[in-house]
Design an enzyme around this catalytic site. Structure first.
Site, PDB file in Angstrom:
ATOM      1  N   GLU A 150       2.409 -35.948  29.918  1.00 36.09           N
ATOM      2  CA  GLU A 150       1.400 -34.982  29.487  1.00 36.09           C
ATOM      3  C   GLU A 150       0.054 -35.645  29.193  1.00 36.09           C
ATOM      4  OE1 GLU A 150       2.956 -32.622  26.294  1.00 36.09           O
ATOM      5  OE2 GLU A 150       4.357 -31.555  27.601  1.00 36.09           O
ATOM      6  N   GLN A 210      11.175  15.897  11.162  1.00 34.77           N
ATOM      7  CA  GLN A 210      10.164  14.925  11.581  1.00 34.77           C
ATOM      8  C   GLN A 210       8.826  15.605  11.855  1.00 34.77           C
ATOM      9  OE1 GLN A 210      10.650  11.509  11.537  1.00 34.77           O
ATOM     10  NE2 GLN A 210      12.467  12.312  10.505  1.00 34.77           N
ATOM     11  N   HIS A 213       0.636 -40.224  21.433  1.00 36.70           N
ATOM     12  CA  HIS A 213       1.971 -39.740  21.118  1.00 36.70           C
ATOM     13  C   HIS A 213       3.027 -40.776  21.538  1.00 36.70           C
ATOM     14  CE1 HIS A 213      -0.060 -35.951  20.574  1.00 36.70           C
ATOM     15  NE2 HIS A 213       1.063 -35.276  20.369  1.00 36.70           N
ATOM     16  N   GLN A 240     -10.602   0.270   1.833  1.00 42.70           N
ATOM     17  CA  GLN A 240     -11.092  -0.597   0.757  1.00 42.70           C
ATOM     18  C   GLN A 240      -9.949  -1.269   0.010  1.00 42.70           C
ATOM     19  OE1 GLN A 240     -11.591   2.665   1.098  1.00 42.70           O
ATOM     20  NE2 GLN A 240     -11.492   3.791  -0.837  1.00 42.70           N
ATOM     21  N   HIS A 275       6.141  15.976   9.074  1.00 48.87           N
ATOM     22  CA  HIS A 275       5.421  14.806   8.589  1.00 48.87           C
ATOM     23  C   HIS A 275       3.932  14.876   8.883  1.00 48.87           C
ATOM     24  CE1 HIS A 275       8.044  11.749   6.882  1.00 48.87           C
ATOM     25  NE2 HIS A 275       8.968  12.017   7.780  1.00 48.87           N
ATOM     26  N   SER A 317       5.223   9.644  12.964  1.00 47.12           N
ATOM     27  CA  SER A 317       6.681   9.620  12.918  1.00 47.12           C
ATOM     28  C   SER A 317       7.293  10.218  14.189  1.00 47.12           C
ATOM     29  CB  SER A 317       7.170  10.404  11.703  1.00 47.12           C
ATOM     30  OG  SER A 317       8.549  10.228  11.515  1.00 47.12           O
ATOM     31  N   TYR A 324       0.856  -1.187   0.000  1.00 48.11           N
ATOM     32  CA  TYR A 324       0.000   0.000   0.000  1.00 48.11           C
ATOM     33  C   TYR A 324       0.896   1.243   0.000  1.00 48.11           C
ATOM     34  CZ  TYR A 324      -3.622   3.358   1.058  1.00 48.11           C
ATOM     35  OH  TYR A 324      -4.478   4.420   0.987  1.00 48.11           O
ATOM     36  N   ASN A 368      -3.203   6.142   6.369  1.00 46.98           N
ATOM     37  CA  ASN A 368      -3.882   6.968   7.363  1.00 46.98           C
ATOM     38  C   ASN A 368      -4.563   6.096   8.415  1.00 46.98           C
ATOM     39  OD1 ASN A 368      -6.210   5.963   6.156  1.00 46.98           O
ATOM     40  ND2 ASN A 368      -6.646   7.844   5.020  1.00 46.98           N
ATOM     41  N   GLU A 426      11.294   5.589  17.222  1.00 46.45           N
ATOM     42  CA  GLU A 426      11.450   5.144  15.839  1.00 46.45           C
ATOM     43  C   GLU A 426      12.838   5.505  15.312  1.00 46.45           C
ATOM     44  OE1 GLU A 426       9.176   5.845  11.541  1.00 46.45           O
ATOM     45  OE2 GLU A 426       8.924   7.287  13.175  1.00 46.45           O
ATOM     46  N   HIS A 427      13.193   6.782  15.384  1.00 44.68           N
ATOM     47  CA  HIS A 427      14.512   7.264  14.948  1.00 44.68           C
ATOM     48  C   HIS A 427      15.270   7.827  16.140  1.00 44.68           C
ATOM     49  CE1 HIS A 427      11.750   8.018  11.452  1.00 44.68           C
ATOM     50  NE2 HIS A 427      12.714   7.384  10.803  1.00 44.68           N
ATOM     51  N   ASP A 429      15.700   7.957   5.231  1.00 46.12           N
ATOM     52  CA  ASP A 429      14.354   7.970   4.640  1.00 46.12           C
ATOM     53  C   ASP A 429      14.390   7.671   3.152  1.00 46.12           C
ATOM     54  OD1 ASP A 429      13.085   8.572   7.010  1.00 46.12           O
ATOM     55  OD2 ASP A 429      13.028  10.730   6.648  1.00 46.12           O
TER      56      ASP A 429
END
Length: 425
Positions: A403, A247, A408, A179, A250, A225, A117, A202, A315-316, A349
């Site tokens: 067990e 950052q 088994h 969708q 963003h 971010s 995506y 999003n 993250e960074h 990036d």
């Protein structure tokens, strides 16, 4: 700023808005009505009436004509760097045979079909195509399908199309939002279902990925971010402010945090942030991020600063301190670490090689960047020898009987009692 406030900022920014009811409705419509639902939703949400969901061959040619040679060269160079980095991550199948004849191993196989995506609108980034597609290609994935929302004119971002074509991806559909995730997960007349979905989006895209997980695999649920810059008195205040704003621009929910041992640097960076902010074309977005989700934290020592950084698990992480490699061992949790005053996050990036799909919202405590490993599966391989069964079968049966699994144990005891030569010697 106190640590409790930093944690609260991270938590609030990661929650976002709940879109579950709307997303479930969208997923169900796509399941029931397939392509027709996609066309209707594209017209309703994107205000575009499409003749074709799939990108047509001539659109690729038009995209190449629309971009200049400088951008094309940058795209090709970035692809080379990113591919080289990810090729170093490739795993191989292996087998090991013991003296007694048992063979144990692991088979590594690529996923068969992956969906990527790519966001649209102001967030239509060719870098998203590279970072999601290249590790899949290196892993050996043969079928990659891409979805992205069309522009108001029904066309796709030219640089995104060019990047996809450079990577050999031609199965691309003009559909976005929840969708698109539903179509990739469950299939329609035009879009065959995939094994895994990757790529940012999003709140609706994130919610949809959360709902389809289990029917297909996903990369991660990405939050806004983040960057944390750990700096001492040796850091450049102008660079540091620019990196925080990089950052912040963003997303209004993005988080940019400076942790420093220098009160003087903190004051200089604050002045620089306010000054540089005035020149950004995304000033309003960055201003909201700086005002609501960002902070400057003054630590009493570098040890305390590293404790704060590890608690945030960002993250960074940028290390702008004296002798950063000597202190690298103190970093426990971060998605990516950028070392030195000449290593701002944007180089990662876009260009140098490591993947920019990283864990956010504190998930770097237990998650890793997107990699070749995300596009493979591993199968265990076992060929047990008759000699090892004779030597160890009673131990295996004992565990099974403890067990309460008599079947088994009997399955193993049969082999122990069988004196005929087996194929696994």
């Amino acid at each position: 700023m106190q640590r409790q406030q930093l944690r609260a900022n991270r938590s609030r920014a990661s929650k976002g808005q709940d879109r579950r009811e709307d997303v479930l409705n969208i997923i169900e419509q796509v399941k029931q009505n397939g392509d027709q639902a996609l066309l209707e939703m594209t017209e309703r949400f994107d205000r575009v009436k499409l003749a074709h969901l799939k990108v047509q061959p001539e659109e690729f040619d038009e995209a190449f004509e629309a971009i200049d040679d400088t951008l094309l060269d940058a795209i090709r160079s970035a692809i080379r760097n990113i591919r080289d980095y990810h090729e170093r991550q490739v795993r191989q199948s292996w087998m090991n045979a013991t003296e007694s004849g048992t063979i144990l191993g692991q088979l590594v196989r690529p996923l068969e079909r992956v969906g990527i995506y790519v966001p649209g609108g102001t967030a239509s980034y060719p870098s998203s195509v590279m970072m999601n597609a290249i590790p899949a290609l290196v892993a050996g994935v043969e079928q990659i399908v891409m979805t992205t929302p069309p522009g108001k004119d029904g066309r796709m971002n030219a640089a995104v199309l060019v990047t996809a074509r450079e990577l050999g991806i031609t199965e691309i559909f003009k559909v976005g939002g929840a969708q698109a995730i539903a179509a990739l997960a469950y299939g329609t007349e035009s879009i065959a279902k995939v094994d895994k979905i990757t790529g940012p989006g999003n709140a609706f895209v994130a919610a949809a990925k959360r709902e389809v997980y289990g029917d297909v695999d996903i990369d991660m649920i990405a939050g806004p971010s983040e960057v944390v810059i750990l700096a001492d008195e040796t850091a450049n205040p102008e660079f540091t402010a620019a990196d925080l704003l990089a950052q912040a621009e963003h997303d209004p929910l993005a988080s940019a945090i400076l942790v420093t041992t220098s009160a003087a640097l903190a004051e200089q960076v604050q002045e620089q942030v306010l000054s540089q902010l005035e020149h950004l074309n995304r000033k309003e977005i960055a201003a909201q991020s700086i005002d609501q989700w960002s902070a400057i934290c003054i630590a009493n020592s570098l040890d305390e600063a590293f404790d704060i950084v590890n608690e945030l698990a960002t993250e960074h992480l940028q290390l702008c301190i004296a002798d950063p490699f000597e202190r690298l061992g103190k970093v426990k949790h971060a998605g990516a670490v950028f070392i030195g005053n000449n290593s701002p996050v944007p180089i990662g990036d876009y260009y140098v090689g490591p993947n920019h799909v990283l864990p956010t919202s504190g998930r770097a405590r237990f998650s890793s960047p997107l990699s070749v490993d995300d596009f493979i599966k591993k199968m265990s391989l076992v060929s047990y020898s008759r000699a090892d069964m004779a030597a160890n079968g009673h131990k295996i049966a004992a565990l099974a009987e403890f067990e309460g699994l008599q079947g088994h144990a009997y399955s193993v005891k049969l082999r122990m009692a069988n004196s005929e030569e087996g194929s696994g010697k």
